[in-house]
Write a protein that holds these residues in place. Structure first.
Motif, PDB file in Angstrom:
ATOM      1  N   ALA A  43      -0.010   4.238   0.503  1.00 35.67           N
ATOM      2  CA  ALA A  43      -0.427   5.210   1.511  1.00 35.67           C
ATOM      3  C   ALA A  43       0.108   4.856   2.891  1.00 35.67           C
ATOM      4  O   ALA A  43       0.583   5.724   3.622  1.00 35.67           O
ATOM      5  CB  ALA A  43      -1.952   5.309   1.543  1.00 35.67           C
ATOM      6  N   CYS A  44       0.054   3.564   3.285  1.00 37.73           N
ATOM      7  CA  CYS A  44       0.419   3.241   4.662  1.00 37.73           C
ATOM      8  C   CYS A  44       1.466   2.134   4.791  1.00 37.73           C
ATOM      9  O   CYS A  44       1.921   1.831   5.885  1.00 37.73           O
ATOM     10  CB  CYS A  44      -0.829   2.851   5.464  1.00 37.73           C
ATOM     11  SG  CYS A  44      -1.410   1.176   5.106  1.00 37.73           S
ATOM     12  N   TRP A  68       1.105  -1.072   4.137  1.00 38.24           N
ATOM     13  CA  TRP A  68       0.544  -2.403   4.408  1.00 38.24           C
ATOM     14  C   TRP A  68       0.941  -3.403   3.314  1.00 38.24           C
ATOM     15  O   TRP A  68       0.962  -3.069   2.123  1.00 38.24           O
ATOM     16  CB  TRP A  68      -0.981  -2.281   4.489  1.00 38.24           C
ATOM     17  CG  TRP A  68      -1.744  -3.578   4.611  1.00 38.24           C
ATOM     18  CD1 TRP A  68      -1.879  -4.327   5.740  1.00 38.24           C
ATOM     19  CD2 TRP A  68      -2.484  -4.243   3.577  1.00 38.24           C
ATOM     20  NE1 TRP A  68      -2.658  -5.431   5.483  1.00 38.24           N
ATOM     21  CE2 TRP A  68      -3.045  -5.404   4.161  1.00 38.24           C
ATOM     22  CE3 TRP A  68      -2.733  -3.982   2.216  1.00 38.24           C
ATOM     23  CZ2 TRP A  68      -3.837  -6.294   3.436  1.00 38.24           C
ATOM     24  CZ3 TRP A  68      -3.519  -4.870   1.499  1.00 38.24           C
ATOM     25  CH2 TRP A  68      -4.061  -6.016   2.111  1.00 38.24           C
ATOM     26  N   GLU A 125      -5.633  -2.088   5.527  1.00 37.68           N
ATOM     27  CA  GLU A 125      -5.472  -1.267   6.729  1.00 37.68           C
ATOM     28  C   GLU A 125      -6.188   0.067   6.587  1.00 37.68           C
ATOM     29  O   GLU A 125      -6.973   0.464   7.433  1.00 37.68           O
ATOM     30  CB  GLU A 125      -3.978  -0.951   6.963  1.00 37.68           C
ATOM     31  CG  GLU A 125      -3.151  -2.109   7.470  1.00 37.68           C
ATOM     32  CD  GLU A 125      -3.441  -2.445   8.920  1.00 37.68           C
ATOM     33  OE1 GLU A 125      -3.735  -1.523   9.701  1.00 37.68           O
ATOM     34  OE2 GLU A 125      -3.387  -3.651   9.258  1.00 37.68           O
ATOM     35  N   CYS A 126      -5.874   0.802   5.486  1.00 40.93           N
ATOM     36  CA  CYS A 126      -6.325   2.191   5.382  1.00 40.93           C
ATOM     37  C   CYS A 126      -7.320   2.411   4.245  1.00 40.93           C
ATOM     38  O   CYS A 126      -7.730   3.541   4.000  1.00 40.93           O
ATOM     39  CB  CYS A 126      -5.125   3.128   5.213  1.00 40.93           C
ATOM     40  SG  CYS A 126      -4.384   3.057   3.576  1.00 40.93           S
ATOM     41  N   CYS A 159      -6.486  -1.201   0.205  1.00 42.23           N
ATOM     42  CA  CYS A 159      -5.633  -1.584   1.323  1.00 42.23           C
ATOM     43  C   CYS A 159      -6.462  -2.174   2.463  1.00 42.23           C
ATOM     44  O   CYS A 159      -7.525  -1.661   2.802  1.00 42.23           O
ATOM     45  CB  CYS A 159      -4.873  -0.356   1.820  1.00 42.23           C
ATOM     46  SG  CYS A 159      -3.929  -0.680   3.316  1.00 42.23           S
ATOM     47  N   CYS A 215       0.850  -1.191   0.000  1.00 39.87           N
ATOM     48  CA  CYS A 215       0.000   0.000   0.000  1.00 39.87           C
ATOM     49  C   CYS A 215       0.885   1.241   0.000  1.00 39.87           C
ATOM     50  O   CYS A 215       1.717   1.430   0.892  1.00 39.87           O
ATOM     51  CB  CYS A 215      -0.919   0.012   1.221  1.00 39.87           C
ATOM     52  SG  CYS A 215      -1.812   1.575   1.375  1.00 39.87           S
TER      53      CYS A 215
HETATM   54 ZN    ZN Z   1      -2.839   1.328   3.331  1.00 38.09          ZN
END
Ligand code: ZN
Ligand code: ADP
Ligand code: ZN
Length: 727
Positions: free
Chosen positions: A434-435, A437, A474-475, A472, A432
């Motif tokens: 963004a985060c 993951w 997670e996010c 994702c 991911c």
């Molecule tokens: Zn993420």
């Protein structure tokens, strides 16, 4: 009063034979015959391996067999002897070896003979199909048979419920059932064998001139005509009324080898490999046993196939690790082939362009007789190996601009290019942006590989699959990045780089369906594909005359592996892959992309070729005390908890100390290199000895005792003698 006890091998994970009494009033089943016996509360199929005067168990526990299955021994004495020694050498349960290596249908107690195939045909009184128009099923069957007799298997496949209809028609006298006549043998002269080169002829003379057991190592560069040597040696065995067994490493190679052998030996050739149905396997096994086969070609387990009048054993690509069975009864088919040849007093011929270090050592020490083919057959020349320094290069996926330029030239000249990458799937990691993951297989603690075309995440450790996420976990960001490159991604990159050329991918994923590999290989040979991209699968033994350029995309992978055999493997792979190129009239080139152009391994490999390189590796192995200068056994254990496997191995260590382990070093226990797999934690203990005898003496006493340890109940353990990898 003396009595007769039957020693029976039963396919069970117990390290002993089972005692039974024969039936009253009938002669006892001979050694080598199958019997059905009571086993616990059930009944099992076993094989009588000996007659004995005494039982190991108390009289009260002795039971009679239920029935004798075979009237004649299923296995010949030398084959039983081979299986005994194999069980002893690998410390495997005898039943797993003796019964476990039989075709599945024989293990279930099927009679060891084939029902002749039956066919149905029309009689002279059969009416025209249309005249029974009011009985559509009858009309359909009449119509099917009007084209000619049909076997029951064919009818099963074509017409549902035909048997009832057939009985009705038979009662009217319109159709009849008859045993099918055997297929006529193909006629026409076999293709003439090429005139052998002096080196080939010398090799053939050495083999055919040998009487009794001799092991030969045919060390011949790729395309040097090793197969022609096999064919000539086999021809001479057949002419003397003897049979030949030919082992090939993979099913993928069996059809091509089969085609080439059939062209020479016709109907005398039979194949035995795991791609067959149970029925086909049984048929081939029985044909071999009954001496109806002249040349049996098979993968690993064919080394245990019965063959009367065996005259020669050939092991093609003897270095290949797929000769080692990796679960259950962990034997090495090449080593078993040599043992079998010794027991049956026949020559064995091991062939390879890149012989294993074990075999090279045996050749150097005089155990094997080396035979060399230094040059390619005909006008073909050996390809040139070059390194491509890809540091700082702007890569398209894994293709450097320099490689792309050379590819373009070759393709423009109408030639084929083969690219090699030992990593399947699209990308080995999904991340991911963004985060950070990364989806992981929870059962293995390993990254999932993205398979984009199938929209799946696949764990390459345990095979588990799940749908590829679009966001994702997670996010919930939708920005998921595939990291790294597998064959599927290269395929896509190539389509962009070379839009006017057909790309064909050959790996385990693209060849899942039965027959797909053959179809792909045919497409490659016919030139229906310009660029071939594949894994190891593409590297082995295939012959593509139009390939003039081979690119090894990520050679550095092999430089940093943990196993002590990794460099040997890398060198073998590069030479085998290289061997695919320039096999026709055109010269070949191999480009190896690396970030480590100074690495000593590349210098050795490019400087002196495989032989020189292998001598260097042997010196290293000797200095470090690794095989072939020492002998290994690996005790593996796995358990549901993180610690149990290590505890168990710790206890086996103390046990070994009690037994006295002089001459054997025990290394570990340590967690396995990828400790968690399919939800279980794995650990291992390595045993190393400079001589075999102390190692096997220890194993013989130690294994039965460690099976009794209380800790053994919480783990699954297995012993691997002469492991081909130590992870
Ligand atoms: Zn993420
Ligand atoms: P290898 O098994 O060593 O890879 P092959 O036996 O497949 O080599 O031979 C490579 C090619 O050379 C094949 O096409 C084969 O028919 C051809 N060949 C082999 N020996 C000869 C020979 N003595 N004369 C002409 N062609 C040969
Ligand atoms: Zn997994």
């Amino acid at each position: 009063m003396s009595r007769l006890i039957l020693k029976v091998a039963i396919d069970a994970p117990l390290r002993h034979l089972f005692d039974y009494l024969p039936l009253f009033n009938v002669p006892p089943p001979a050694v080598g015959c199958r019997v059905r016996v009571p086993f616990g509360r059930r009944s099992r199929v076993g094989l009588v391996v000996a007659h004995a005067p005494h039982a190991e168990v108390a009289d009260a526990q002795l039971r009679h067999i239920h029935e004798a299955i075979d009237a004649e021994p299923l296995l010949t004495a030398p084959l039983l002897d081979l299986l005994h020694r194999a069980a002893d050498y690998y410390h495997a349960p005898p039943g797993e070896v003796v019964v476990g290596t039989l075709p599945a249908l024989l293990r279930t107690g099927r009679p060891a003979q084939l029902a002749p195939p039956f066919e149905w045909r029309l009689t002279n009184t059969a009416p025209a199909p249309d005249s029974v128009g009011r009985a559509p099923r009858q009309a359909a069957l009449l119509r099917a048979l009007a084209a000619g007799p049909r076997t029951e298997d064919d009818l099963d496949a074509e017409l549902e419920g035909w048997r009832v209809t057939a009985r009705t028609l038979a009662s009217k006298g319109w159709v009849e059932r008859a045993e099918r006549a055997p297929e006529p043998a193909p006629t026409g002269a076999p293709p003439a064998a090429p005139t052998l080169s002096a080196a080939q002829q010398a090799a053939v003379d050495a083999i055919t001139g040998a009487s009794g057991f001799h092991a030969f190592l045919l060390d011949g560069v790729t395309g040097s005509g090793k197969t022609e040597v096999y064919l000539a040696a086999i021809e001479s065995a057949l002419a003397a009324g003897r049979l030949a067994l030919v082992l090939v490493p993979e099913i993928g190679l069996a059809p091509q080898t089969e085609a080439r052998f059939r062209a020479r030996f016709g109907a005398a050739v039979a194949v035995l490999h795991s791609g067959l149905t149970d029925g086909e396997r049984l048929a081939a096994w029985l044909a071999a046993r009954d001496g109806r086969v002249g040349v049996l070609i098979g993968t690993r387990s064919a080394v245990f196939a019965p063959l009367p009048r065996l005259g020669l054993i050939v092991v093609d690509e003897e270095h290949d690790t797929s000769y080692k069975q990796q679960d259950g009864f962990r034997y090495h088919a090449r080593d078993m082939a040599v043992l079998r040849a010794r027991l049956e007093s026949v020559p064995v011929l091991l062939g390879s362009a890149t012989p294993s270090l074990e075999s090279l050592e045996h050749a150097a020490s005089g155990q094997y007789r080396p035979l060399h083919l230094h040059e390619r057959a005909g006008s073909a020349r050996l390809p040139q190996l070059h390194l491509l320094d890809v540091r700082h290069q702007r890569m398209t996926g894994l293709v450097s601009p320099a490689l792309a330029a050379v590819m373009r030239d070759e393709l423009a000249a109408g030639r084929q290019v083969m690219l090699f990458l030992n990593r399947r799937g699209y990308a080995p990691v999904l991340l991911c942006h963004a985060c950070g993951w990364v989806p992981k297989c929870t059962r293995c603690d390993a990254h999932y590989t993205l398979h984009r075309a199938r929209r799946l995440l696949v764990c390459h450790h345990c095979g588990s699959e799940r749908p590829a996420p679009t966001a994702c976990g997670e996010c919930a960001s939708g920005e998921l990045l595939p990291l790294g490159v597998g064959t599927e991604r290269i395929e896509a990159d190539l389509a962009t780089l070379f839009p006017d050329h057909a790309v064909l991918r050959v790996d385990r994923d693209s060849t899942r369906r039965r027959g797909a590999l053959d179809a792909h290989l045919a497409a490659a040979r016919d030139g229906r594909a310009d660029i071939l991209i594949g894994t190891q699968m593409l590297a082995k033994g295939h012959h593509f005359p139009a390939v003039t350029l081979v690119g090894i995309l990520d050679a550095d992978q092999g430089l940093f592996a943990a196993d002590f055999r990794a460099t040997e493997r890398l060198a073998q792979t590069i030479h085998q892959v290289a061997g695919r190129s320039g096999r026709g009239d055109l010269a070949g080139r191999v480009l190896i992309q690396t970030h480590q152009p100074q690495h000593p391994l590349w210098q050795a490999l490019l400087g002196g070729g495989y032989g020189v390189f292998a001598r260097g590796l042997l010196a290293e192995r000797e200095a470090a005390g690794w095989p072939p200068y020492s002998h290994l056994a690996l005790l593996r254990a796995e358990a549901a908890g993180a610690q149990e496997a290590l505890w168990f191995l710790g206890e086996t260590l103390s046990l070994a100390a009690e037994f006295g382990q002089a001459g054997v070093e025990l290394l570990g226990p340590v967690p396995a290199p990828s400790p968690k797999r399919a939800g279980r934690y794995r650990a291992q203990l390595l045993l190393q000895a400079s001589r075999r005898a102390p190692l096997h003496n220890l194993l013989r006493r130690w294994l039965p005792a460690l099976a009794q340890l209380p800790a053994a109940r919480q783990v699954r353990w297995s012993l691997d003698v002469d492991p081909v990898d130590t992870y």
